[in-house]
Design a protein around this motif. Structure first.
Motif, PDB file in Angstrom:
ATOM      1  N   SER A 161      -3.123   0.150   1.251  1.00 36.13           N
ATOM      2  CA  SER A 161      -2.395  -1.067   0.925  1.00 36.13           C
ATOM      3  C   SER A 161      -1.624  -0.855  -0.364  1.00 36.13           C
ATOM      4  O   SER A 161      -1.830   0.114  -1.082  1.00 36.13           O
ATOM      5  CB  SER A 161      -3.368  -2.238   0.771  1.00 36.13           C
ATOM      6  OG  SER A 161      -4.250  -1.980  -0.292  1.00 36.13           O
ATOM      7  N   THR A 162      -0.714  -1.764  -0.653  1.00 37.28           N
ATOM      8  CA  THR A 162       0.086  -1.678  -1.861  1.00 37.28           C
ATOM      9  C   THR A 162      -0.814  -1.721  -3.082  1.00 37.28           C
ATOM     10  O   THR A 162      -1.659  -2.604  -3.207  1.00 37.28           O
ATOM     11  CB  THR A 162       1.086  -2.854  -1.925  1.00 37.28           C
ATOM     12  OG1 THR A 162       1.886  -2.823  -0.742  1.00 37.28           O
ATOM     13  CG2 THR A 162       1.975  -2.757  -3.144  1.00 37.28           C
TER      14      THR A 162
ATOM     15  N   ARG B 251       5.665   0.270  -2.072  1.00 36.40           N
ATOM     16  CA  ARG B 251       5.485   0.053  -0.632  1.00 36.40           C
ATOM     17  C   ARG B 251       5.581   1.365   0.134  1.00 36.40           C
ATOM     18  O   ARG B 251       4.797   1.624   1.045  1.00 36.40           O
ATOM     19  CB  ARG B 251       6.512  -0.944  -0.108  1.00 36.40           C
ATOM     20  CG  ARG B 251       6.220  -2.367  -0.514  1.00 36.40           C
ATOM     21  CD  ARG B 251       7.278  -3.310   0.000  1.00 36.40           C
ATOM     22  NE  ARG B 251       6.915  -4.691  -0.289  1.00 36.40           N
ATOM     23  CZ  ARG B 251       7.780  -5.685  -0.321  1.00 36.40           C
ATOM     24  NH1 ARG B 251       9.064  -5.472  -0.084  1.00 36.40           N
ATOM     25  NH2 ARG B 251       7.369  -6.911  -0.583  1.00 36.40           N
ATOM     26  N   LEU B 252       6.558   2.186  -0.219  1.00 33.10           N
ATOM     27  CA  LEU B 252       6.705   3.478   0.452  1.00 33.10           C
ATOM     28  C   LEU B 252       5.499   4.372   0.191  1.00 33.10           C
ATOM     29  O   LEU B 252       5.021   5.051   1.093  1.00 33.10           O
ATOM     30  CB  LEU B 252       7.993   4.165  -0.005  1.00 33.10           C
ATOM     31  CG  LEU B 252       9.297   3.516   0.453  1.00 33.10           C
ATOM     32  CD1 LEU B 252      10.497   4.193  -0.202  1.00 33.10           C
ATOM     33  CD2 LEU B 252       9.414   3.542   1.967  1.00 33.10           C
TER      34      LEU B 252
ATOM     35  N   ALA C 254       2.488   3.349  -0.468  1.00 35.31           N
ATOM     36  CA  ALA C 254       1.352   2.790   0.266  1.00 35.31           C
ATOM     37  C   ALA C 254       1.439   3.149   1.739  1.00 35.31           C
ATOM     38  O   ALA C 254       0.427   3.481   2.365  1.00 35.31           O
ATOM     39  CB  ALA C 254       1.311   1.270   0.099  1.00 35.31           C
ATOM     40  N   GLN C 255       2.637   3.116   2.292  1.00 37.17           N
ATOM     41  CA  GLN C 255       2.811   3.481   3.703  1.00 37.17           C
ATOM     42  C   GLN C 255       2.486   4.946   3.936  1.00 37.17           C
ATOM     43  O   GLN C 255       1.841   5.294   4.918  1.00 37.17           O
ATOM     44  CB  GLN C 255       4.242   3.198   4.154  1.00 37.17           C
ATOM     45  CG  GLN C 255       4.554   1.751   4.346  1.00 37.17           C
ATOM     46  CD  GLN C 255       6.016   1.515   4.705  1.00 37.17           C
ATOM     47  OE1 GLN C 255       6.832   2.432   4.702  1.00 37.17           O
ATOM     48  NE2 GLN C 255       6.354   0.267   5.004  1.00 37.17           N
ATOM     49  N   SER C 256       2.926   5.814   3.026  1.00 34.40           N
ATOM     50  CA  SER C 256       2.697   7.246   3.218  1.00 34.40           C
ATOM     51  C   SER C 256       1.237   7.628   3.017  1.00 34.40           C
ATOM     52  O   SER C 256       0.770   8.597   3.598  1.00 34.40           O
ATOM     53  CB  SER C 256       3.588   8.067   2.289  1.00 34.40           C
ATOM     54  OG  SER C 256       3.208   7.883   0.947  1.00 34.40           O
ATOM     55  N   SER C 257       0.507   6.850   2.217  1.00 33.81           N
ATOM     56  CA  SER C 257      -0.911   7.148   2.004  1.00 33.81           C
ATOM     57  C   SER C 257      -1.807   6.408   2.990  1.00 33.81           C
ATOM     58  O   SER C 257      -3.010   6.629   3.021  1.00 33.81           O
ATOM     59  CB  SER C 257      -1.330   6.802   0.574  1.00 33.81           C
ATOM     60  OG  SER C 257      -1.297   5.404   0.378  1.00 33.81           O
ATOM     61  N   GLY C 258      -1.202   5.498   3.765  1.00 35.04           N
ATOM     62  CA  GLY C 258      -1.974   4.747   4.748  1.00 35.04           C
ATOM     63  C   GLY C 258      -2.794   3.626   4.153  1.00 35.04           C
ATOM     64  O   GLY C 258      -3.559   2.965   4.838  1.00 35.04           O
TER      65      GLY C 258
ATOM     66  N   GLN D  98       9.699  -1.379  -4.018  1.00 39.77           N
ATOM     67  CA  GLN D  98      10.039  -0.558  -2.861  1.00 39.77           C
ATOM     68  C   GLN D  98       9.307   0.783  -2.911  1.00 39.77           C
ATOM     69  O   GLN D  98       8.764   1.243  -1.900  1.00 39.77           O
ATOM     70  CB  GLN D  98      11.552  -0.346  -2.794  1.00 39.77           C
ATOM     71  CG  GLN D  98      12.007   0.539  -1.651  1.00 39.77           C
ATOM     72  CD  GLN D  98      11.762  -0.079  -0.289  1.00 39.77           C
ATOM     73  OE1 GLN D  98      11.554  -1.276  -0.172  1.00 39.77           O
ATOM     74  NE2 GLN D  98      11.779   0.730   0.737  1.00 39.77           N
ATOM     75  N   GLU D  99       9.283   1.416  -4.071  1.00 40.35           N
ATOM     76  CA  GLU D  99       8.576   2.695  -4.212  1.00 40.35           C
ATOM     77  C   GLU D  99       7.081   2.528  -3.972  1.00 40.35           C
ATOM     78  O   GLU D  99       6.449   3.375  -3.340  1.00 40.35           O
ATOM     79  CB  GLU D  99       8.834   3.299  -5.591  1.00 40.35           C
ATOM     80  CG  GLU D  99      10.218   3.875  -5.724  1.00 40.35           C
ATOM     81  CD  GLU D  99      10.440   4.583  -7.044  1.00 40.35           C
ATOM     82  OE1 GLU D  99       9.462   4.802  -7.794  1.00 40.35           O
ATOM     83  OE2 GLU D  99      11.593   4.921  -7.330  1.00 40.35           O
TER      84      GLU D  99
END
Length: 107
Positions: A76-77, A67-68, A70-74, A64-65
């Motif tokens: 991929s995981t 994924r979060l 990766a989302q905040s940096s734009g 989960q961390e």
């Protein structure tokens, strides 16, 4: 379908996998075993099912961390690979150890 025997917390388990995926299953099992053994060191012997559950929760938290992040940096995981990711693995294990200590204190 292939069958691989892996050791988790000193016990053998037979695991089915797709042909050609045997080594990947062994690698994943070694990673999971490391988490289970860390939980065992931190909380003591509480039975395999509870150890596995706690290790799975730690891994789910890490995922989960990641994924979060990766989302905040734009991007991929991130994927940790053997060799080049050793520093990342050490950091992840330290973070896991801290989380396990929190869990152990709540028991």
């Amino acid at each position: 379908m292939a069958t691989v025997t892996v050791d988790i917390n000193g016990r053998p388990y037979a695991v089915g996998c797709a042909d050609g995926q045997e080594e990947r299953v062994r690698i994943l099992a070694r990673q999971f075993d490391a988490h289970v053994r860390q939980v065992s060191r931190d909380v003591g012997h509480v039975g395999d099912i509870r150890l596995f559950l706690m290790a799975a929760l730690v891994l789910a938290d890490e995922l989960q961390e990641a994924r979060l992040a990766a989302q905040s940096s734009g991007g991929s995981t991130p994927v940790i690979t053997n060799g080049s990711g050793d520093a990342g693995v050490a950091e992840a294990l330290n973070a896991v150890a801290a989380r396990i200590e929190k869990i152990a204190q709540s028991l």
